[in-house]
Write a protein that holds these residues in place. Structure first.
Motif, mmCIF file in Angstrom:
data_model
loop_
_atom_site.group_PDB
_atom_site.id
_atom_site.type_symbol
_atom_site.label_atom_id
_atom_site.label_comp_id
_atom_site.label_asym_id
_atom_site.label_seq_id
_atom_site.Cartn_x
_atom_site.Cartn_y
_atom_site.Cartn_z
ATOM 1 N N LEU A 108 46.932 -10.002 65.760
ATOM 2 C CA LEU A 108 46.184 -8.855 66.320
ATOM 3 C C LEU A 108 46.474 -7.384 66.134
ATOM 4 N N THR A 109 47.564 -7.127 66.068
ATOM 5 C CA THR A 109 48.048 -5.834 65.715
ATOM 6 C C THR A 109 48.150 -5.797 63.826
ATOM 7 N N THR A 110 48.693 -6.784 63.452
ATOM 8 C CA THR A 110 48.784 -6.538 62.050
ATOM 9 C C THR A 110 47.461 -6.367 61.339
ATOM 10 N N PHE A 111 46.503 -7.354 61.697
ATOM 11 C CA PHE A 111 45.290 -7.035 61.144
ATOM 12 C C PHE A 111 44.116 -5.859 61.621
ATOM 13 N N THR A 112 44.735 -5.475 62.668
ATOM 14 C CA THR A 112 44.155 -4.156 63.102
ATOM 15 C C THR A 112 44.627 -3.122 62.558
ATOM 16 N N LEU A 113 45.693 -3.018 61.990
ATOM 17 C CA LEU A 113 46.359 -1.689 61.174
ATOM 18 C C LEU A 113 46.064 -2.155 59.561
ATOM 19 N N LEU B 96 57.288 -0.489 63.152
ATOM 20 C CA LEU B 96 56.417 -0.955 62.243
ATOM 21 C C LEU B 96 54.896 -0.527 62.249
ATOM 22 N N ALA B 97 54.404 -0.151 63.233
ATOM 23 C CA ALA B 97 53.035 0.427 63.415
ATOM 24 C C ALA B 97 52.953 1.829 62.691
ATOM 25 N N ALA B 98 54.091 2.617 62.875
ATOM 26 C CA ALA B 98 54.119 3.845 62.315
ATOM 27 C C ALA B 98 54.530 3.778 60.868
ATOM 28 N N GLY B 99 55.389 2.682 60.424
ATOM 29 C CA GLY B 99 55.726 2.397 58.950
ATOM 30 C C GLY B 99 54.213 2.042 58.191
ATOM 31 N N THR B 100 53.373 1.105 58.703
ATOM 32 C CA THR B 100 52.146 0.912 58.143
ATOM 33 C C THR B 100 51.333 1.941 58.008
#
Lengths: 279, 310
Positions: A108-113, B96-100
């Motif tokens: 859910l997070t991976t593919f929304t980023l 991880l989010a910030a890195g992406t």
């Protein structure tokens, strides 16, 4: 309720937010690779899975030194001892790199980023291949160290009975094993299902195939045209018997059965993984 | 800005989302209200590209989600706060989010501060978090890229009343800075506290929409009197329809002043006269959550809430 001060219905021009349009650059692939690599190591389970590759390789080397009679110790003894457990763990690495996204629902997070699932899945596939080859390099070095150590201990010259070509075939067989894991992972997108399917493929199918070959003469004659496993095992065999080459027909059989057992289901699985709804 | 046009999702015979259209404007907090299984999450998944619509489109800042070059910088998304690997620390998930997104490290700390997670809490593994803490972490992940739009599915779930007020203030501030917010909830109370505009969805369809003030005040007026029948007749003569509720009170679209005038002129003594506040919305919402009444609401797709009080 009444403490919201915005007048009903009026959409006043909101204050300007930060950034002029078009200043956001796309996410480079190298960044996706780096993030996916981190995700393989940043949990306890992930870290231990990776560590287990090295631990098992070290244990296998030590075990070989202890259990195999000194006179029989060659480079091949070490490589097969390390290679067998690695050939089991590496596909699990491939499986979990994909299925954990669905099992833990981090997809859910991976593919929304990163909305392009193809980029994320290619990054995972690429990393699996890199990890596989690195692990095998470690196996080759550890095996060599064990071989030299054993020879020095016995006071004789080390026996190098696996050449470069053999190592390449050995690596190829392992990468194919990871490919099987990856294929089952994208096909099922579930850790337990993919792991069970892998062990069925890896342990049950060969037994059944051998049993059928024992009673069915036609099948025994044509097993290499049907059973992918037997062809992959020939890669190990060719590497380890010093008979480093496969015949053209053997390569063809490997390619043909690989197409049926690996490429076609992988294509179907990738299509599913790229399109299926993520909940 | 979120523009959704005719969004539809069918699973075989079942229509989970049926021709949903709306626009969420910058500067406003839009609440997506509906009972569980009404189609809120499915709609949101389609907006962010996790699910392919059967038909219809969703655009965020003028583009389909998949066309955004680095979506986290433009749209903050929280679909399920529990959908995280329990073995990662809060900080690692943010990192991880910030890195992406390619953000500097300091932004992670700023995001943690914004959702009131302490550095000590951020070092813990998410498996040990309460639902409220996971929600805060999820909001931090959504906010970290400084987006223009927020799409949050049930973000107030698991928050205590103080947490809900905190979220109201946070989203209010985000909208006041020109941001667009779409959040969903299955609780009318949460939406009343947080949202400016309300979309009510039931059985995949939008059954009511409007600003909160419109939806809450268009419940009309409730008048209790000694002689409801006479009052109803007088109101009708004055051109105002009314309905008698089971309690004997009259429910009418006329405002309280008019009802008072009519009652005085007719000589009917009023015992209670007040705005019917959110009754209409609440009644409709209750009806939506009640399976047995679902079919009765199927046709109410007009844009304003109906006084469904019986």
């Amino acid at each position: 309720m009444s403490d919201v001060t915005i007048a009903s219905g009026s959409v006043d021009t909101p204050p300007h937010r930060g950034r002029p349009a078009g200043t956001i650059s796309p996410i480079p692939f190298a960044r996706i690779l780096w993030i996916e690599l981190r995700k393989m190591f940043d949990t306890r389970s992930g870290l231990w899975l990776m560590a287990s590759i090295l631990i098992v390789a070290a244990l296998a080397t030590v075990g070989t030194l202890i259990l195999v009679p000194e006179s029989d110790l060659t480079y091949e003894s070490f490589l097969s001892a390390i290679g067998f457990p690695m050939n089991t763990i590496l596909p699990l690495v491939a499986i979990l790199s994909v299925t954990s996204e669905w099992g833990q629902r981090t997809a859910l997070t991976t593919f929304t980023l990163v909305p392009s699932r193809a980029r994320v899945i290619s990054a995972k596939a690429g990393l699996c291949a890199i990890i596989g080859v690195s692990a095998l390099a470690v196996a080759a070095v550890l095996g060599a160290v064990g071989n030299i150590g054993a020879a020095a201990f016995a006071g004789v010259g080390a026996t190098w009975d696996v050449g470069w070509q053999g190592l390449v075939l050995f690596a190829m067989a392992n990468v194919i094993g990871m490919g099987i894991g990856f294929m089952l992972a994208v096909l099922t997108r579930s850790s337990p299902a993919a792991v069970v399917a892998f062990f069925v493929y890896y342990l049950v199918v060969p037994i059944v195939s051998t049993a059928v070959a024992g009673v069915q003469e036609w099948y025994a004659d044509h097993v290499h045209w049907i059973d992918f496993n037997t062809n992959v095992n020939r890669l190990f065999g060719a590497g380890f018997t010093g008979d480093d080459a496969l015949s053209a027909q053997q390569w063809f059989q490997l390619g043909l059965t690989g197409l049926v057992w690996l490429v076609v289901p992988l294509t179907v699985g990738l299509r599913l993984a790229l399109r299926a709804e993520i909940k | 800005m979120i523009t959704v046009d005719g969004l539809t999702k069918r699973y075989g015979q079942l229509t989970a989302v049926d021709e949903v259209s709306f626009t969420a404007e910058p500067g406003r907090v839009m609440g997506f209200l509906g009972p569980n299984g009404a189609g809120k999450s499915t709609s949101m998944r389609m907006m962010v590209g996790l699910s392919e619509p059967t038909s219809g489109t969703a655009h965020i800042l003028g583009r389909r989600f998949g066309e955004l070059p680095n979506p986290g910088r433009e749209v903050g998304v929280l679909l399920d706060a529990s959908a995280q690997h329990g073995g990662r620390t809060g900080r690692e998930i943010l990192s991880l989010a910030a890195g992406t997104m390619g953000l500097p490290k300091a932004w992670g700390d700023a995001a943690l501060e914004r959702v009131s997670l302490t550095p000590e809490e951020a070092r813990r593994r998410v498996g040990n978090y309460s639902l409220g803490m996971r929600q805060r972490l999820g909001i931090a992940v959504a906010l970290i890229g400084d987006p223009d739009v927020l799409i949050l599915d049930e973000p107030a779930n698991g928050l205590d009343p103080a947490g809900i007020r905190w979220m109201r203030d946070l989203l209010r501030g985000f909208a006041n800075d020109g941001g667009t917010v779409l959040l969903s909830s299955h609780l009318l109370h949460e939406i009343e506290v947080i949202a400016d505009d309300i979309l009510v969805i039931g059985n995949g369809r939008i059954v009511a929409r409007g600003t909160k003030e419109q939806l809450l005040t268009e419940g009309g007026t409730l008048a209790r009197s000694a002689d409801p029948a006479a009052l109803a007749a007088a109101l009708r003569a004055a051109g105002h329809a009314s309905k008698q509720a089971s309690s004997g009170a009259l429910h009418t679209e006329a405002d309280a002043g008019t009802v008072g005038q009519v009652a005085l002129a007719t000589g009917v003594a009023l015992t209670e006269l007040r705005a019917a506040d959110s009754t209409g919305l609440e009644e409709m919402f209750l009806a939506l959550t009640d399976d047995s009444q679902r079919d009765g609401l199927r046709d109410e797709t007009d844009t304003k809430t109906e006084g469904t009080a019986a």
